[in-house]
Motif scaffolding. Structure first.
Motif, PDB file in Angstrom:
ATOM      1  N   GLY A  29       0.682  -1.117  -0.042  1.00 28.29           N
ATOM      2  CA  GLY A  29      -0.061  -0.140  -0.042  1.00 28.29           C
ATOM      3  C   GLY A  29       0.860   0.962  -0.055  1.00 28.29           C
ATOM      4  N   LEU A  30       1.961   1.202  -0.336  1.00 26.75           N
ATOM      5  CA  LEU A  30       2.889   2.434  -0.363  1.00 26.75           C
ATOM      6  C   LEU A  30       3.182   2.781  -1.692  1.00 26.75           C
ATOM      7  N   LEU A  31       3.072   2.224  -2.688  1.00 29.06           N
ATOM      8  CA  LEU A  31       3.247   2.603  -3.957  1.00 29.06           C
ATOM      9  C   LEU A  31       2.087   2.132  -4.984  1.00 29.06           C
ATOM     10  N   GLU A  32       1.897   3.089  -5.919  1.00 29.07           N
ATOM     11  CA  GLU A  32       1.026   2.340  -7.099  1.00 29.07           C
ATOM     12  C   GLU A  32       1.400   2.847  -8.293  1.00 29.07           C
ATOM     13  N   THR A  33       1.366   1.888  -9.121  1.00 29.62           N
ATOM     14  CA  THR A  33       1.882   2.134 -10.571  1.00 29.62           C
ATOM     15  C   THR A  33       0.819   1.929 -11.590  1.00 29.62           C
ATOM     16  N   ARG A  34       0.880   2.947 -12.499  1.00 29.81           N
ATOM     17  CA  ARG A  34       0.131   3.187 -13.776  1.00 29.81           C
ATOM     18  C   ARG A  34       0.882   2.953 -14.796  1.00 29.81           C
ATOM     19  N   HIS A  35       0.468   2.143 -15.682  1.00 32.33           N
ATOM     20  CA  HIS A  35       0.971   1.776 -17.166  1.00 32.33           C
ATOM     21  C   HIS A  35       1.300   3.076 -17.830  1.00 32.33           C
ATOM     22  N   GLY A  36       2.348   3.483 -18.470  1.00 38.73           N
ATOM     23  CA  GLY A  36       2.653   4.656 -19.320  1.00 38.73           C
ATOM     24  C   GLY A  36       2.817   5.830 -18.596  1.00 38.73           C
ATOM     25  N   VAL A  37       2.419   5.707 -17.147  1.00 33.01           N
ATOM     26  CA  VAL A  37       2.623   6.892 -16.359  1.00 33.01           C
ATOM     27  C   VAL A  37       3.652   6.973 -15.354  1.00 33.01           C
ATOM     28  N   GLY A  38       3.844   5.791 -14.488  1.00 32.19           N
ATOM     29  CA  GLY A  38       4.971   5.673 -13.580  1.00 32.19           C
ATOM     30  C   GLY A  38       4.549   5.441 -12.316  1.00 32.19           C
ATOM     31  N   THR A  39       5.514   5.208 -11.247  1.00 29.46           N
ATOM     32  CA  THR A  39       5.087   4.655 -10.064  1.00 29.46           C
ATOM     33  C   THR A  39       4.962   5.742  -9.072  1.00 29.46           C
ATOM     34  N   ARG A  40       3.838   5.998  -8.270  1.00 30.18           N
ATOM     35  CA  ARG A  40       3.530   7.137  -7.470  1.00 30.18           C
ATOM     36  C   ARG A  40       3.648   6.587  -6.054  1.00 30.18           C
ATOM     37  N   VAL A  41       4.105   7.506  -5.046  1.00 29.59           N
ATOM     38  CA  VAL A  41       4.149   7.183  -3.546  1.00 29.59           C
ATOM     39  C   VAL A  41       2.773   7.547  -3.329  1.00 29.59           C
ATOM     40  N   ARG A  42       2.024   6.378  -2.555  1.00 34.45           N
ATOM     41  CA  ARG A  42       0.797   6.580  -2.224  1.00 34.45           C
ATOM     42  C   ARG A  42       0.450   7.122  -0.917  1.00 34.45           C
ATOM     43  N   ASP A  43      -0.592   7.908  -0.874  1.00 37.55           N
ATOM     44  CA  ASP A  43      -1.211   8.340   0.568  1.00 37.55           C
ATOM     45  C   ASP A  43      -1.725   7.552   1.519  1.00 37.55           C
ATOM     46  N   TYR A  44      -0.242   6.850   2.212  1.00 36.25           N
ATOM     47  CA  TYR A  44      -0.881   5.509   2.997  1.00 36.25           C
ATOM     48  C   TYR A  44      -1.521   6.226   4.103  1.00 36.25           C
ATOM     49  N   ALA A  45      -1.203   7.403   4.798  1.00 31.86           N
ATOM     50  CA  ALA A  45      -2.078   7.656   5.974  1.00 31.86           C
ATOM     51  C   ALA A  45      -3.317   7.987   5.664  1.00 31.86           C
ATOM     52  N   ARG A  46      -3.826   8.435   4.490  1.00 33.86           N
ATOM     53  CA  ARG A  46      -5.339   8.502   4.203  1.00 33.86           C
ATOM     54  C   ARG A  46      -5.923   7.496   3.539  1.00 33.86           C
ATOM     55  N   LEU A  47      -5.045   6.515   2.749  1.00 33.06           N
ATOM     56  CA  LEU A  47      -5.615   5.395   2.006  1.00 33.06           C
ATOM     57  C   LEU A  47      -5.312   4.033   2.741  1.00 33.06           C
ATOM     58  N   GLY A  48      -4.366   3.943   3.400  1.00 30.10           N
ATOM     59  CA  GLY A  48      -3.583   2.628   3.889  1.00 30.10           C
ATOM     60  C   GLY A  48      -4.718   2.291   5.028  1.00 30.10           C
ATOM     61  N   GLY A  49      -4.414   0.953   5.397  1.00 32.01           N
ATOM     62  CA  GLY A  49      -5.078   0.122   6.349  1.00 32.01           C
ATOM     63  C   GLY A  49      -4.383  -0.413   7.439  1.00 32.01           C
ATOM     64  N   ALA A  50      -5.010  -1.028   8.428  1.00 34.23           N
ATOM     65  CA  ALA A  50      -4.310  -1.681   9.531  1.00 34.23           C
ATOM     66  C   ALA A  50      -3.086  -2.592   9.174  1.00 34.23           C
TER      67      ALA A  50
END
Length: 230
Positions: free
Chosen positions: A60-81
């Motif tokens: 849950g720390l990264l998200e990869t989008r094909h053709g766009v790149g790999t972005r750091v995810r907002d784990y504090a807002r979107l992450g789980g336990a």
């Protein structure tokens, strides 16, 4: 960037990237450098980098989008336990917040178990409690204690409580050897936990909540003292 040891290359790269994310070197919402640049900088292949990315995406720390790149995810807002074990490894300061939740959830579970526990579940709780007193060594006592709490969660009849209990204990795993203080004396560990089980099996919700709160508070003080955080 320093070249990583080859014997645990994916593990080491995952750890390095995770640390860079959690410390803000790669800020939330930012895109990581191109794969070739990162791979060259760490002295790894792009295949190794992709394996590490895959783990961090799953965490849950990264998200990869094909053709766009790999972005750091907002784990504090979107992450789980499920992120808690990783966050505790990064910063033991998370333990204070985990303990706060542990106290409130523990009391809630005990009260609910007192209302719902069957005779068979009470028999299981007493058997598991006896294992705590009979265990030898801090680690076996600690693990036996955990099983009592898992059984208390099951006795509520609510599977979400069971999953929450598992999540909180999993969060301790990185620090477990440092939290063994309350379990070094099997008899003392048994004596602290017995009032919870007895109140639950007596069907007294108020007494069960109070006993659980007392247990959680007492063991928390010992654990924090062992960590030097009080």
């Amino acid at each position: 960037m320093e070249t990583l040891p080859r014997e645990t290359i994916v593990d080491a790269l995952e750890m390095r990237l995770r640390e860079d994310i959690l410390t803000g070197r790669h800020p939330t919402g930012s895109y990581l450098p191109p794969e070739r640049e990162l791979a060259d900088g760490y002295g790894v292949t792009r295949t190794t980098l992709k394996h590490a990315f895959g783990r961090l995406v799953q965490a849950g720390l990264l998200e990869t989008r094909h053709g766009v790149g790999t972005r750091v995810r907002d784990y504090a807002r979107l992450g789980g336990a499920d992120l808690l074990p990783m966050l505790v490894r990064h910063s033991p300061g998370w333990l204070g917040e985990i303990f706060e939740v542990r106290r409130s959830i523990g009391a809630l579970i005990a009260g609910r178990a007192a209302e719902k526990a069957t005779a068979a579940q009470c028999a299981e709780l007493r058997e598991l409690l006896a294992v705590v007193a009979a265990a030898e060594g801090g680690d076996p006592v600690q693990l036996a204690d955990v099983e009592v709490h898992r059984a208390l969660a099951r006795a509520t009849g609510n599977r979400v409580y069971t999953l929450l209990t598992n999540t909180l204990f999993n969060a301790y795993v990185p620090m477990r050897s440092h939290l063994v203080g309350p379990f070094l004396d099997p008899e003392a560990a048994h004596a602290r936990l017995a009032p919870v089980v007895e109140a639950v099996c007596a069907g007294d919700g108020a007494a069960a909540r109070a006993a659980a709160d007392a247990y959680m508070s007492a063991t928390e003080r010992i654990m924090l003292d062992g960590l030097g955080l009080e």
